[in-house]
Design an enzyme around this catalytic site. Structure first.
Site, PDB file in Angstrom:
ATOM      1  CD  GLN A  78      -3.018   0.946   0.365  1.00  0.00           C
ATOM      2  OE1 GLN A  78      -3.543  -0.128   0.182  1.00  0.00           O
ATOM      3  NE2 GLN A  78      -3.409   2.030  -0.247  1.00  0.00           N
ATOM      4  CG  PHE A  79       1.868   3.693  -3.659  1.00  0.00           C
ATOM      5  CD1 PHE A  79       2.015   5.057  -3.874  1.00  0.00           C
ATOM      6  CD2 PHE A  79       0.876   3.017  -4.347  1.00  0.00           C
ATOM      7  CE1 PHE A  79       1.187   5.734  -4.747  1.00  0.00           C
ATOM      8  CE2 PHE A  79       0.042   3.683  -5.225  1.00  0.00           C
ATOM      9  CZ  PHE A  79       0.192   5.042  -5.425  1.00  0.00           C
ATOM     10  CB  THR A  80      -1.786   5.556  -0.681  1.00  0.00           C
ATOM     11  OG1 THR A  80      -2.522   4.489  -0.087  1.00  0.00           O
ATOM     12  CG2 THR A  80      -1.892   5.494  -2.190  1.00  0.00           C
TER      13      THR A  80
END
Length: 145
Positions: A78-80
């Site tokens: 989950q890069f966010t």
């Protein structure tokens, strides 16, 4: 390193029409990797995630961890999660690790979960994924190392 953990009765990840990971009762772990993260932080976060007591015991109190409850883990990159959202109306992703570092630490985190004896499923790193879940409770916690 950040883990958003959700106690679930079921969770799955699809990439296109293919299911890449699916679990019954257990934890959905959305995993975000920051620039300064390393294997030591991944080890500590894995210990916390797997040891976090958010499953009910016989008295209905949150006293059991995922392994004690007989659950599985679904880890989704989950890069966010490390986004900077303090200013403006658009997130900045400057805190996130570069893709090579993030994938290496994501894979390492998954390997540590499996080494601990937990059935561990995954999403597909850097893919456009559709995550489905039934949050049990709902119970959701943010853990950060």
């Amino acid at each position: 390193m950040i883990a958003l953990i959700q106690r679930v009765t079921h969770a799955s990840v699809r990439v296109g029409e293919e299911v890449t990971g699916e679990i019954g009762p257990g934890l959905l772990v959305l995993l975000g990797v920051e620039k300064e993260d390393d294997e030591q932080k991944a080890n500590r976060l894995c210990e916390r995630v797997l040891g976090y007591r958010i499953f009910s015991d016989e008295q209905g109190k949150m006293n059991l961890n995922v392994q004690q409850a007989g659950g599985s883990v679904l880890v989704v990159s989950q890069f966010t999660l490390p986004a900077d959202t303090e200013k403006g109306l658009r997130p900045s992703f400057s805190r996130g690790a570069p893709p090579e570092q993030a994938q290496a630490l994501y894979d390492y985190f998954v390997s540590r979960c499996r080494a601990a004896g937990i059935t561990t499923e995954t999403g597909c790193f850097a893919a456009d994924m559709q995550v489905s879940l039934t949050n049990d409770g709902p119970v959701t916690f943010w853990l950060q190392i």
